[in-house]
Design an enzyme around this catalytic site. Structure first.
Site, PDB file in Angstrom:
ATOM      1  N   ASP A 221       0.837  -1.204   0.000  1.00 59.20           N
ATOM      2  CA  ASP A 221       0.000   0.000   0.000  1.00 59.20           C
ATOM      3  C   ASP A 221       0.875   1.258   0.000  1.00 59.20           C
ATOM      4  OD1 ASP A 221      -2.108   1.751   0.224  1.00 59.20           O
ATOM      5  OD2 ASP A 221      -2.882   0.933   2.092  1.00 59.20           O
ATOM      6  N   ASP A 222       0.794   2.039  -1.054  1.00 59.66           N
ATOM      7  CA  ASP A 222       1.569   3.290  -1.167  1.00 59.66           C
ATOM      8  C   ASP A 222       3.077   3.059  -1.200  1.00 59.66           C
ATOM      9  OD1 ASP A 222      -0.849   4.593  -1.087  1.00 59.66           O
ATOM     10  OD2 ASP A 222      -0.327   5.950   0.537  1.00 59.66           O
TER      11      ASP A 222
ATOM     12  N   CYS B 150      -5.403   4.167  -4.225  1.00 60.29           N
ATOM     13  CA  CYS B 150      -5.815   2.973  -3.472  1.00 60.29           C
ATOM     14  C   CYS B 150      -7.106   2.347  -3.975  1.00 60.29           C
ATOM     15  CB  CYS B 150      -5.980   3.327  -1.996  1.00 60.29           C
ATOM     16  SG  CYS B 150      -4.507   4.017  -1.212  1.00 60.29           S
TER      17      CYS B 150
ATOM     18  N   ARG C 120      -7.651  -1.191  -6.339  1.00 55.45           N
ATOM     19  CA  ARG C 120      -8.247  -2.387  -5.736  1.00 55.45           C
ATOM     20  C   ARG C 120      -9.480  -2.845  -6.514  1.00 55.45           C
ATOM     21  NH1 ARG C 120      -5.535  -2.571  -0.660  1.00 55.45           N
ATOM     22  NH2 ARG C 120      -4.108  -0.794  -0.817  1.00 55.45           N
TER      23      ARG C 120
ATOM     24  N   LYS D 282      -6.471  -4.792   3.866  1.00 48.68           N
ATOM     25  CA  LYS D 282      -7.268  -3.617   3.515  1.00 48.68           C
ATOM     26  C   LYS D 282      -8.247  -3.902   2.375  1.00 48.68           C
ATOM     27  CE  LYS D 282      -6.359   1.024   1.596  1.00 48.68           C
ATOM     28  NZ  LYS D 282      -5.329   2.070   1.476  1.00 48.68           N
TER      29      LYS D 282
ATOM     30  N   HIS E 253     -11.371  -1.483   1.250  1.00 48.07           N
ATOM     31  CA  HIS E 253     -11.396  -0.148   0.652  1.00 48.07           C
ATOM     32  C   HIS E 253     -12.147  -0.050  -0.678  1.00 48.07           C
ATOM     33  CE1 HIS E 253      -8.988   3.870   0.175  1.00 48.07           C
ATOM     34  NE2 HIS E 253     -10.098   4.028   0.880  1.00 48.07           N
TER      35      HIS E 253
ATOM     36  N   HIS F  18       1.585   2.483   3.904  1.00 46.57           N
ATOM     37  CA  HIS F  18       0.715   3.663   3.881  1.00 46.57           C
ATOM     38  C   HIS F  18       0.853   4.437   5.197  1.00 46.57           C
ATOM     39  CE1 HIS F  18      -2.994   6.038   3.734  1.00 46.57           C
ATOM     40  NE2 HIS F  18      -3.257   5.598   2.513  1.00 46.57           N
TER      41      HIS F  18
ATOM     42  N   ASP G  70      -0.157  -0.857  -4.854  1.00 45.77           N
ATOM     43  CA  ASP G  70      -1.400  -0.295  -5.383  1.00 45.77           C
ATOM     44  C   ASP G  70      -1.225   1.048  -6.071  1.00 45.77           C
ATOM     45  OD1 ASP G  70      -0.948   1.225  -3.089  1.00 45.77           O
ATOM     46  OD2 ASP G  70      -3.019   1.167  -2.409  1.00 45.77           O
ATOM     47  N   ASN G  71      -0.153   1.734  -5.809  1.00 43.77           N
ATOM     48  CA  ASN G  71       0.148   3.001  -6.498  1.00 43.77           C
ATOM     49  C   ASN G  71       1.578   3.382  -6.179  1.00 43.77           C
ATOM     50  OD1 ASN G  71      -2.261   3.978  -4.201  1.00 43.77           O
ATOM     51  ND2 ASN G  71      -0.125   4.551  -3.828  1.00 43.77           N
TER      52      ASN G  71
ATOM     53  N   LYS H 145       1.853   9.032  -6.212  1.00 41.50           N
ATOM     54  CA  LYS H 145       0.468   8.565  -6.135  1.00 41.50           C
ATOM     55  C   LYS H 145      -0.468   9.691  -6.541  1.00 41.50           C
ATOM     56  CE  LYS H 145      -2.702   7.547  -2.242  1.00 41.50           C
ATOM     57  NZ  LYS H 145      -2.725   7.259  -0.783  1.00 41.50           N
TER      58      LYS H 145
END
Length: 538
Positions: A38-39, A76, A80, A133, A135, A224, A330-331, A380
């Protein structure tokens, strides 16, 4: 003669038994694991140039395939939604974030004209597991167990403290940890990265008793913000970032070239405009940054440790050689800061504490994100390589040849088709009476197994008015609010430093038309024309 007949009968029996065993082995469907960071930036793991210790991911890279031009959706929620459904995020109903809007492509949760990988695999005989996560739907009717997962444990929302995960950080906010379809109350000694992996391992252990293959979606929240880590992990990295961001970025790029991740002529993008000269900082400012980077590195390190725990459990259960694992982010890295009225007063106060304090709540902003995204521009949210390029590792012992590196462009929409291809399951046209939008993805299995892979005619990106299209070596990209198309040759200019739009106006027109066709088909609405959210989810 009797001895001969007996020997023949025995040999025939052994042969038949062997043939049946081989048939069963050949017919055994593989377990499938997707691990999502994540991130996390492009250069944040060792096998993509980082100084951070990630031995488990590095071993997977050495024993499998790395894709150097793999893409996500730059944020994010959209990533997803796209990853889970094999569609572009707008087609799945999450064109922006979990903000509820009247426009169907922006409703803020997965719609009924898509299926998740879990739903498709479950229909084909798989047990489906998820930790981490979610989301892509905040209301209980949109939780993972309502979208095909047999078991789930994790954070329904977008971010939380790693030590107190249900502590609100926005005004009027409620954060939820869930176990299957019930809210879960975290106990003492909680650290999110460990807890999510522990439940994933528990699910895998329980699955062994069913004698069915499993799909695990392991969606870590690390790294993240808020950047929070365990003291023993932070200690490994404190002091390692005092050389400053310029030297750190240069060192990462040099390693990327040495590893074969980037071409030898790849140039480092200029230091971000928000990042000052290192030597202009006071000793106290340098130490604060070093601490933040040490904590961030520790978060990535701890995620890798838990990936190692999952791999060890597979080995203990005898499933390690029958499991395909895919890892990505994710990014790109996040330059977001903990400032302004969007945060509670308590969190704003906590943001002033040293990042090593477990009660702090802070981020590493552009200073750290610029390092994480080496050598690319921006972060991001934007559609430059710094926002959309992710490390990607595919690992499947005995199936994917060790040490491979591919520069073919791939995209998160491909993961649905890839999972179904490995499982031998067809993508559904109808699901629960609903017509399902055809997948946008192309199975990566041929590429993983050393065969010709045709790839995409075009890859498309849109997030909150930022846009891009990639076709072959060409990439057309623009950022809001300028909305001016820029043209880059990714083969010769991966860092997007030389805008060729004025030199090749016909290529700009061609790619613009291609983008517009896709945007109309996918349901993209110009961000300034979107209605106001009627409900907001973080």
């Amino acid at each position: 003669m009797k001895i001969y007949k007996a020997a023949f009968t025995l040999a025939l029996s052994v042969s038949l038994f062997t043939a049946v065993a081989q048939t069963k082995t050949a017919a055994k469907k593989p377990n499938i694991i997707i691990i999502l960071a994540d991130d996390m930036g492009y250069s944040d793991i060792g096998c993509y140039g980082s100084e951070i210790q990630t031995p488990n991911l590095d071993a997977m890279a050495q024993g499998g395939l790395r894709m150097t031009q793999f893409y996500n959706a730059s944020r994010c929620c959209p990533t997803r939604a796209s990853l889970l459904t094999g569609l572009y995020q707008h087609q799945a109903g999450v064109g922006d974030m979990m903000n509820t809007r009247n426009e169907p492509a922006y409703q803020g949760y997965l719609n009924q004209n898509c299926v998740t990988i879990a739903e498709a695999l479950k229909a084909g005989g798989y047990n489906t597991l998820m930790a981490g996560k979610w989301h892509v739907g905040q209301s209980p009717e949109h939780w993972p167990v309502k979208r095909g997962f047999d078991h789930y444990f994790g954070l329904i929302d977008g971010a939380s403290s790693y030590f107190t995960p249900t502590m609100p950080y926005r005004p009027k906010q409620k954060l939820t940890i869930a176990l299957d379809d019930k809210e879960f109350t975290p106990g003492p000694n909680w650290y999110s990265t460990n807890e999510y992996a522990s439940y994933a391992i528990q699910f895998i252990e329980q699955n062994k008793q069913t004698h069915k293959p499993f799909f695990l979606y392991m969606a870590f929240t690390s790294p993240h913000w808020p950047i929070q880590a365990l003291p023993e992990d932070i200690a490994k990295y404190k002091g390692k970032y005092m050389q400053g961001w310029d030297k750190l970025r240069e060192a990462r790029l040099a390693r990327q070239k040495q590893l074969g991740i980037l071409a030898q002529d790849t140039k480092l993008s200029p230091r971000d405009s928000l990042v000052p000269e290192w030597d202009s900082l006071t000793p106290e400012e340098k130490d604060r940054f070093d601490t933040k980077m040490a904590v961030y590195a520790a978060m990535v390190d701890r995620m890798d440790q838990n990936i190692g725990r999952i791999k060890q459990k597979l080995k203990e259960l005898g499933e390690d050689k029958n499991t395909v694992i895919m890892f990505l982010s994710d990014n790109g890295a996040s330059n977001e800061s903990i400032k302004g009225p969007g945060f509670t007063p308590a969190v704003l106060e906590a943001s002033k504490k040293p990042a090593s304090d477990p009660t702090s709540f802070t981020s590493y902003e552009s200073l750290g994100a610029n390092i994480s995204d080496t050598p690319f521009r921006l972060f991001k949210h934007w559609e430059y390589e710094g926002g959309t390029a992710t490390p990607f590792i595919a690992y499947f012992p005995g199936v994917i040849k060790p040490g491979g590196i591919s520069s073919q462009p791939g995209h998160i929409v491909d993961l649905m088709a890839t999972c179904l291809d490995f499982a031998g399951i067809s993508y559904p046209k109808i699901y629960h009476g609903n017509t399902i939008i055809p997948t946008e993805g192309i199975s990566l299995k041929p590429l993983f197994t050393g065969h010709t892979w045709k790839g995409h005619n075009g890859l498309f990106f849109e997030h909150e008015g930022n846009r891009a299209v990639r076709q072959g070596d060409w990439k057309l990209v623009s950022q809001k609010p300028a909305n001016k198309w820029e043209l880059y040759n990714i083969k010769t200019d991966r860092s997007e430093l030389n805008d060729l739009s004025a030199k090749y106006p016909e290529k700009v027109a061609e790619l613009t038309a291609l983008y517009n066709q896709w945007a109309n088909r996918a349901g993209v609405i110009p961000f300034e024309k979107l209605g106001r959210p009627i409900g907001v989810g973080e």
